[in-house]
Scaffold this motif. Structure first.
Motif, PDB file in Angstrom:
ATOM      1  N   PHE A 210     -34.411  51.267  70.163  1.00 39.81           N
ATOM      2  CA  PHE A 210     -35.111  51.306  68.877  1.00 39.81           C
ATOM      3  C   PHE A 210     -34.196  51.987  67.877  1.00 39.81           C
ATOM      4  CE2 PHE A 210     -37.664  53.696  65.826  1.00 39.81           C
ATOM      5  CZ  PHE A 210     -38.391  52.663  65.263  1.00 39.81           C
ATOM      6  N   ARG A 211     -34.004  51.359  66.722  1.00 37.84           N
ATOM      7  CA  ARG A 211     -33.137  51.931  65.675  1.00 37.84           C
ATOM      8  C   ARG A 211     -33.916  52.062  64.381  1.00 37.84           C
ATOM      9  NH1 ARG A 211     -27.219  50.808  66.811  1.00 37.84           N
ATOM     10  NH2 ARG A 211     -27.258  49.759  68.812  1.00 37.84           N
ATOM     11  N   ALA A 212     -33.782  53.213  63.753  1.00 35.26           N
ATOM     12  CA  ALA A 212     -34.343  53.474  62.427  1.00 35.26           C
ATOM     13  C   ALA A 212     -33.317  54.322  61.689  1.00 35.26           C
ATOM     14  CB  ALA A 212     -35.679  54.189  62.525  1.00 35.26           C
ATOM     15  N   GLY A 213     -32.530  53.676  60.852  1.00 30.26           N
ATOM     16  CA  GLY A 213     -31.453  54.386  60.154  1.00 30.26           C
ATOM     17  C   GLY A 213     -30.405  54.845  61.155  1.00 30.26           C
ATOM     18  N   THR A 214     -30.151  56.169  61.193  1.00 31.17           N
ATOM     19  CA  THR A 214     -29.162  56.700  62.126  1.00 31.17           C
ATOM     20  C   THR A 214     -29.799  57.141  63.442  1.00 31.17           C
ATOM     21  OG1 THR A 214     -29.385  58.892  61.139  1.00 31.17           O
ATOM     22  CG2 THR A 214     -27.646  57.464  60.268  1.00 31.17           C
ATOM     23  N   LEU A 215     -31.114  57.093  63.540  1.00 34.46           N
ATOM     24  CA  LEU A 215     -31.825  57.479  64.755  1.00 34.46           C
ATOM     25  C   LEU A 215     -31.840  56.314  65.747  1.00 34.46           C
ATOM     26  CD1 LEU A 215     -33.718  59.450  66.311  1.00 34.46           C
ATOM     27  CD2 LEU A 215     -35.611  58.260  65.182  1.00 34.46           C
TER      28      LEU A 215
END
Length: 152
Positions: A103-108
């Protein structure tokens, strides 16, 4: 009777050029026999000229890239056109076999182990059950076999 057959044959040959001109072209064919279950690579294919009407859709592949990386569903004979339905993509994610989800959200970036509910190859949208929470998630299969998810 023999003269009649000869006359009909001559008439048929004479009339054939008056029909639509099927010019055809090069089609990809197996260079050697490809067995069921083999993954198709460029070295397995060659091209051969066939006569066909270019205005009518074909049930065989016309571009060798359409077969590359796919698995043969059945034996493919050398020198014969390859039907579109005779292969499938390599399945990187298999139903019932644990896989990694990212799961990717921005740099997370968060990774988790999931249980796929569908089979899938690169670029396929598959459903999977998160083994920790039990929730069903959906993502795209990446080239490395990881199910990619992101915020929409």
């Amino acid at each position: 009777m023999g003269v009649f057959r000869l006359g009909v044959l001559a008439l048929g040959l004479w009339a054939a050029p008056a029909m639509a001109d099927p010019s055809g072209g090069l089609l990809p064919v197996p260079a050697l026999q490809i067995e069921r279950g083999q993954t198709i690579v460029a070295a397995m294919l060659s091209e051969k000229h066939f006569y066909y009407d270019p205005d009518r859709p074909l049930s065989v592949i016309t571009d060798p890239r359409d077969a590359l990386g796919k698995t043969a569903r059945r034996r493919l004979s050398a020198g014969e056109p390859i039907p579109k339905n005779s292969f499938r993509r390599l399945e990187l994610v298999r139903r019932g076999r644990p896989a990694e989800a990212r799961f990717r959200a921005g740099t997370l970036t968060i990774t988790a182990t999931v249980m796929p509910l569908d089979d899938g190859g690169t670029g396929d949208l598959v459903r999977a059950r998160n083994m920790d929470s039990g929730r069903t998630v959906t993502g795209l299969v990446a080239r490395d076999g990881v199910i990619e998810m992101s915020l929409q």
